[in-house]
Design an enzyme around this catalytic site. Structure first.
Site, short mmCIF file in Angstrom:
data_model
loop_
_atom_site.label_atom_id
_atom_site.label_comp_id
_atom_site.label_asym_id
_atom_site.label_seq_id
_atom_site.Cartn_x
_atom_site.Cartn_y
_atom_site.Cartn_z
N HIS A 263 -4.04 -6.37 31.07
CA HIS A 263 -3.88 -7.40 30.03
C HIS A 263 -5.28 -7.80 29.59
CE1 HIS A 263 -1.70 -11.03 28.34
NE2 HIS A 263 -2.97 -11.44 28.30
N CYS B 289 -5.67 -18.79 25.67
CA CYS B 289 -5.19 -19.65 26.75
C CYS B 289 -5.71 -21.06 26.52
CB CYS B 289 -5.67 -19.13 28.10
SG CYS B 289 -5.23 -20.19 29.50
#
Length: 301
Positions: free
Chosen positions: A206, A239
Protein backbone atom coordinates in the site's frame (compact mmCIF):
# COMPACT_ATOMS: atom_id res chain seq x y z
CA UNK A 1 8.72 -11.28 -11.37
CA UNK A 2 5.20 -12.61 -10.88
CA UNK A 3 2.92 -12.82 -13.93
CA UNK A 4 -0.17 -11.58 -12.06
CA UNK A 5 -1.21 -9.71 -8.93
CA UNK A 6 -4.42 -9.26 -6.98
CA UNK A 7 -5.68 -5.69 -7.32
CA UNK A 8 -7.49 -4.10 -4.37
CA UNK A 9 -9.44 -0.87 -4.92
CA UNK A 10 -9.32 1.29 -1.78
CA UNK A 11 -10.78 4.49 -3.22
CA UNK A 12 -14.16 4.38 -1.47
CA UNK A 13 -12.42 4.38 1.91
CA UNK A 14 -8.79 5.49 1.81
CA UNK A 15 -9.33 7.61 -1.26
CA UNK A 16 -12.16 9.63 0.28
CA UNK A 17 -11.50 9.62 4.03
CA UNK A 18 -9.33 12.75 4.07
CA UNK A 19 -11.56 14.84 1.80
CA UNK A 20 -13.01 17.91 3.51
CA UNK A 21 -16.11 18.05 1.29
CA UNK A 22 -18.53 15.32 2.34
CA UNK A 23 -19.28 12.91 -0.50
CA UNK A 24 -22.81 11.54 -0.68
CA UNK A 25 -23.54 7.92 0.16
CA UNK A 26 -24.92 7.42 -3.35
CA UNK A 27 -21.70 8.72 -4.93
CA UNK A 28 -19.67 6.32 -2.77
CA UNK A 29 -21.90 3.45 -3.88
CA UNK A 30 -21.54 4.50 -7.50
CA UNK A 31 -17.76 4.41 -7.02
CA UNK A 32 -18.09 0.85 -5.74
CA UNK A 33 -20.31 -0.11 -8.69
CA UNK A 34 -17.89 1.39 -11.19
CA UNK A 35 -14.97 -0.34 -9.49
CA UNK A 36 -16.73 -3.68 -9.89
CA UNK A 37 -17.44 -2.92 -13.55
CA UNK A 38 -13.72 -2.19 -14.00
CA UNK A 39 -12.88 -5.65 -12.68
CA UNK A 40 -12.17 -5.06 -8.98
CA UNK A 41 -13.05 -8.11 -6.93
CA UNK A 42 -11.75 -6.92 -3.56
CA UNK A 43 -12.82 -3.42 -2.54
CA UNK A 44 -12.29 -1.44 0.65
CA UNK A 45 -15.70 0.18 0.91
CA UNK A 46 -15.69 2.07 4.21
CA UNK A 47 -14.27 2.27 7.73
CA UNK A 48 -15.98 1.83 11.07
CA UNK A 49 -14.34 4.61 13.05
CA UNK A 50 -15.45 7.49 15.24
CA UNK A 51 -17.39 9.84 12.92
CA UNK A 52 -16.22 12.83 14.94
CA UNK A 53 -12.64 12.02 14.01
CA UNK A 54 -13.33 10.96 10.40
CA UNK A 55 -16.61 12.63 9.31
CA UNK A 56 -16.34 11.31 5.75
CA UNK A 57 -16.93 7.77 7.04
CA UNK A 58 -19.98 8.60 9.18
CA UNK A 59 -22.28 6.79 6.73
CA UNK A 60 -20.54 3.42 6.99
CA UNK A 61 -23.72 1.48 7.75
CA UNK A 62 -25.64 3.24 4.99
CA UNK A 63 -22.92 2.43 2.47
CA UNK A 64 -23.00 -1.22 3.50
CA UNK A 65 -26.80 -1.34 3.18
CA UNK A 66 -26.54 -0.21 -0.45
CA UNK A 67 -23.69 -2.43 -1.60
CA UNK A 68 -24.37 -4.47 -4.75
CA UNK A 69 -25.13 -8.10 -4.05
CA UNK A 70 -22.30 -9.64 -6.05
CA UNK A 71 -20.84 -12.97 -4.90
CA UNK A 72 -17.68 -12.33 -6.93
CA UNK A 73 -16.70 -9.39 -4.75
CA UNK A 74 -15.10 -9.28 -1.31
CA UNK A 75 -16.10 -6.14 0.59
CA UNK A 76 -13.55 -4.88 3.11
CA UNK A 77 -14.31 -2.68 6.10
CA UNK A 78 -11.47 -1.00 7.96
CA UNK A 79 -11.78 -1.33 11.74
CA UNK A 80 -9.50 0.03 14.44
CA UNK A 81 -10.90 -1.60 17.57
CA UNK A 82 -13.37 -4.13 18.91
CA UNK A 83 -16.28 -1.70 18.66
CA UNK A 84 -15.50 -1.13 14.98
CA UNK A 85 -15.33 -4.87 14.41
CA UNK A 86 -18.74 -5.33 16.01
CA UNK A 87 -20.25 -2.60 13.84
CA UNK A 88 -18.76 -4.07 10.65
CA UNK A 89 -19.96 -7.58 11.43
CA UNK A 90 -23.43 -6.33 12.37
CA UNK A 91 -24.00 -4.89 8.88
CA UNK A 92 -24.02 -8.40 7.45
CA UNK A 93 -22.36 -7.04 4.29
CA UNK A 94 -18.69 -6.82 5.20
CA UNK A 95 -16.80 -9.93 4.11
CA UNK A 96 -13.38 -8.99 5.39
CA UNK A 97 -12.26 -6.91 8.36
CA UNK A 98 -9.19 -4.78 7.76
CA UNK A 99 -7.03 -4.46 10.87
CA UNK A 100 -4.27 -1.87 11.10
CA UNK A 101 -1.29 -1.83 13.40
CA UNK A 102 1.47 0.77 13.30
CA UNK A 103 5.21 0.20 13.26
CA UNK A 104 5.97 3.34 15.27
CA UNK A 105 4.71 4.67 18.58
CA UNK A 106 4.37 8.21 17.24
CA UNK A 107 1.82 7.43 14.54
CA UNK A 108 0.14 4.70 16.58
CA UNK A 109 -0.61 7.20 19.34
CA UNK A 110 -1.74 9.89 16.88
CA UNK A 111 -3.87 7.53 14.79
CA UNK A 112 -5.20 5.06 17.34
CA UNK A 113 -4.40 6.39 20.81
CA UNK A 114 -2.18 3.42 21.64
CA UNK A 115 1.42 2.30 21.38
CA UNK A 116 2.76 0.29 18.48
CA UNK A 117 2.80 -2.84 20.60
CA UNK A 118 -0.78 -2.27 21.73
CA UNK A 119 -1.86 -1.80 18.10
CA UNK A 120 -0.52 -5.26 17.25
CA UNK A 121 -2.55 -6.83 20.04
CA UNK A 122 -5.69 -5.03 18.85
CA UNK A 123 -5.09 -6.14 15.25
CA UNK A 124 -4.74 -9.76 16.38
CA UNK A 125 -8.03 -9.48 18.27
CA UNK A 126 -9.80 -8.03 15.22
CA UNK A 127 -8.60 -10.85 12.98
CA UNK A 128 -9.81 -13.38 15.55
CA UNK A 129 -13.18 -11.62 15.84
CA UNK A 130 -13.60 -11.70 12.06
CA UNK A 131 -12.87 -15.41 11.91
CA UNK A 132 -15.21 -16.15 14.80
CA UNK A 133 -18.00 -14.39 12.89
CA UNK A 134 -17.37 -16.39 9.74
CA UNK A 135 -15.49 -13.57 8.00
CA UNK A 136 -11.86 -13.20 7.05
CA UNK A 137 -9.34 -10.66 8.25
CA UNK A 138 -6.53 -8.77 6.60
CA UNK A 139 -3.70 -6.96 8.37
CA UNK A 140 -1.84 -3.80 7.43
CA UNK A 141 1.37 -2.54 9.02
CA UNK A 142 1.20 1.23 8.74
CA UNK A 143 4.34 3.41 8.69
CA UNK A 144 6.33 0.35 7.64
CA UNK A 145 8.83 2.53 5.78
CA UNK A 146 8.89 5.61 8.00
CA UNK A 147 6.91 7.66 10.51
CA UNK A 148 6.02 11.38 10.39
CA UNK A 149 6.78 11.68 14.09
CA UNK A 150 9.52 9.14 14.85
CA UNK A 151 11.39 9.14 11.54
CA UNK A 152 13.07 5.95 10.38
CA UNK A 153 11.48 2.62 11.28
CA UNK A 154 13.67 -0.44 11.85
CA UNK A 155 13.13 -3.21 9.31
CA UNK A 156 13.51 -5.81 12.05
CA UNK A 157 10.53 -4.28 13.86
CA UNK A 158 8.33 -4.63 10.76
CA UNK A 159 9.42 -8.21 10.14
CA UNK A 160 8.72 -9.13 13.77
CA UNK A 161 5.24 -7.58 13.56
CA UNK A 162 4.50 -9.48 10.34
CA UNK A 163 5.47 -12.80 11.92
CA UNK A 164 3.20 -12.17 14.89
CA UNK A 165 0.29 -11.14 12.68
CA UNK A 166 0.74 -14.15 10.43
CA UNK A 167 0.16 -16.47 13.37
CA UNK A 168 -3.46 -15.24 13.55
CA UNK A 169 -4.19 -16.38 9.98
CA UNK A 170 -5.13 -13.22 8.05
CA UNK A 171 -5.61 -13.55 4.28
CA UNK A 172 -2.52 -11.40 3.75
CA UNK A 173 -0.29 -8.82 5.41
CA UNK A 174 0.27 -5.40 3.87
CA UNK A 175 3.29 -3.15 4.20
CA UNK A 176 1.99 0.41 4.03
CA UNK A 177 4.06 3.47 3.18
CA UNK A 178 1.64 5.75 5.00
CA UNK A 179 3.48 9.01 4.31
CA UNK A 180 5.17 8.18 1.01
CA UNK A 181 8.82 8.12 2.12
CA UNK A 182 9.82 4.71 0.73
CA UNK A 183 12.32 4.18 -2.07
CA UNK A 184 12.43 1.17 -4.43
CA UNK A 185 15.55 -0.37 -2.86
CA UNK A 186 14.03 -0.21 0.63
CA UNK A 187 10.76 -1.61 -0.68
CA UNK A 188 12.39 -4.54 -2.49
CA UNK A 189 14.47 -5.40 0.56
CA UNK A 190 11.64 -5.26 3.09
CA UNK A 191 9.08 -7.04 0.90
CA UNK A 192 11.59 -9.83 0.32
CA UNK A 193 12.33 -10.16 4.04
CA UNK A 194 8.67 -10.19 5.04
CA UNK A 195 7.70 -12.57 2.23
CA UNK A 196 10.21 -15.14 3.40
CA UNK A 197 9.27 -14.62 7.05
CA UNK A 198 5.53 -15.26 6.56
CA UNK A 199 5.56 -17.64 3.58
CA UNK A 200 3.15 -18.95 2.26
CA UNK A 201 0.99 -16.02 3.42
CA UNK A 202 0.84 -13.33 0.68
CA UNK A 203 2.42 -9.89 1.02
CA UNK A 204 0.23 -6.96 0.00
CA UNK A 205 1.57 -3.42 -0.48
CA UNK A 206 0.00 0.00 0.00
CA UNK A 207 1.84 3.06 -1.26
CA UNK A 208 1.25 6.80 -1.11
CA UNK A 209 2.69 9.04 -3.78
CA UNK A 210 3.72 11.95 -1.55
CA UNK A 211 7.21 12.18 -3.05
CA UNK A 212 6.38 10.81 -6.51
CA UNK A 213 7.96 7.40 -5.85
CA UNK A 214 4.71 5.43 -5.55
CA UNK A 215 4.73 3.70 -8.94
CA UNK A 216 8.44 2.88 -8.70
CA UNK A 217 7.75 1.36 -5.30
CA UNK A 218 4.87 -0.74 -6.67
CA UNK A 219 7.18 -2.07 -9.36
CA UNK A 220 9.91 -2.87 -6.84
CA UNK A 221 7.42 -4.60 -4.54
CA UNK A 222 5.98 -6.79 -7.30
CA UNK A 223 9.48 -7.66 -8.43
CA UNK A 224 10.33 -8.72 -4.87
CA UNK A 225 7.31 -11.02 -4.68
CA UNK A 226 4.38 -8.93 -3.42
CA UNK A 227 1.25 -10.55 -4.82
CA UNK A 228 -1.42 -7.95 -3.97
CA UNK A 229 -1.50 -4.18 -4.52
CA UNK A 230 -3.77 -1.52 -3.02
CA UNK A 231 -4.57 1.57 -5.09
CA UNK A 232 -7.19 4.32 -5.26
CA UNK A 233 -8.94 5.52 -8.39
CA UNK A 234 -7.59 8.87 -9.51
CA UNK A 235 -4.87 8.89 -6.86
CA UNK A 236 -7.05 10.29 -4.09
CA UNK A 237 -6.20 9.64 -0.47
CA UNK A 238 -4.46 10.58 2.71
CA UNK A 239 -4.52 10.03 6.45
CA UNK A 240 -6.04 12.66 8.77
CA UNK A 241 -3.56 11.73 11.50
CA UNK A 242 -0.34 11.48 9.47
CA UNK A 243 1.03 14.89 8.41
CA UNK A 244 2.11 14.88 4.77
CA UNK A 245 0.24 11.74 3.76
CA UNK A 246 -0.75 12.62 0.21
CA UNK A 247 -2.72 10.54 -2.27
CA UNK A 248 -2.56 6.81 -2.89
CA UNK A 249 -0.95 5.49 -6.03
CA UNK A 250 -3.62 5.93 -8.73
CA UNK A 251 -5.41 2.73 -9.69
CA UNK A 252 -5.36 3.44 -13.41
CA UNK A 253 -1.63 4.32 -13.35
CA UNK A 254 -0.78 1.10 -11.49
CA UNK A 255 -2.83 -1.01 -13.88
CA UNK A 256 -1.36 0.67 -16.97
CA UNK A 257 2.20 0.10 -15.76
CA UNK A 258 1.72 -3.51 -14.72
CA UNK A 259 -0.36 -4.61 -17.71
CA UNK A 260 2.09 -3.01 -20.17
CA UNK A 261 4.86 -4.93 -18.42
CA UNK A 262 3.02 -8.24 -18.71
CA UNK A 263 1.72 -8.45 -15.15
CA UNK A 264 -1.99 -9.28 -15.23
CA UNK A 265 -4.31 -7.35 -12.89
CA UNK A 266 -7.76 -8.45 -14.03
CA UNK A 267 -8.74 -4.82 -14.55
CA UNK A 268 -10.23 -3.01 -17.57
CA UNK A 269 -8.08 0.09 -18.09
CA UNK A 270 -10.46 1.86 -20.49
CA UNK A 271 -13.30 1.58 -17.99
CA UNK A 272 -11.00 2.74 -15.20
CA UNK A 273 -10.16 5.87 -17.15
CA UNK A 274 -13.88 6.56 -17.67
CA UNK A 275 -14.45 6.03 -13.95
CA UNK A 276 -11.59 8.38 -13.11
CA UNK A 277 -13.12 11.11 -15.29
CA UNK A 278 -16.46 10.58 -13.54
CA UNK A 279 -14.80 10.79 -10.10
CA UNK A 280 -13.05 13.99 -11.14
CA UNK A 281 -16.47 15.51 -11.83
CA UNK A 282 -17.76 14.33 -8.44
CA UNK A 283 -14.76 15.88 -6.67
CA UNK A 284 -14.95 19.06 -8.74
CA UNK A 285 -11.27 19.06 -9.66
CA UNK A 286 -8.64 17.30 -11.72
CA UNK A 287 -7.31 14.23 -9.91
CA UNK A 288 -3.61 13.39 -9.51
CA UNK A 289 -3.67 10.25 -11.67
CA UNK A 290 -1.71 10.73 -14.90
CA UNK A 291 -2.95 7.96 -17.18
CA UNK A 292 -6.51 9.31 -17.23
CA UNK A 293 -5.17 12.67 -18.41
CA UNK A 294 -3.29 11.17 -21.37
CA UNK A 295 -4.58 9.70 -24.64
CA UNK A 296 -5.45 6.02 -24.47
CA UNK A 297 -2.52 3.88 -25.57
CA UNK A 298 -2.57 1.76 -27.54
CA UNK A 299 -5.64 3.03 -29.29
CA UNK A 300 -8.52 0.57 -29.51
CA UNK A 301 -8.73 -1.16 -32.90
Amino acid sequence: MTCSIEFIEVGPRDGLQNEKTLISTEAKLELVRRSIACGARRIEVTSFVNPKRVPQMADAEAVCAGLPDDPRVTYIGLVMNQRGAERAIATGRIDQLGAVCVASDGLAISNQGQTSEESVEVALAIITAAQSAGRSGQATIAAAFGCPFDGEVAEDRVVDMAIRLAAAGPVDIALADTIGVADPAHVARLVDRVRHAINPLPVRVHFHNTRNTGLANVWAAVGAGASAVDAALGGLGGCPFAPGAAGNVPSEDVVYMLERAGVATGMDLARMIEASHWLSEVMGRELPGMVAQAPLFPQAA
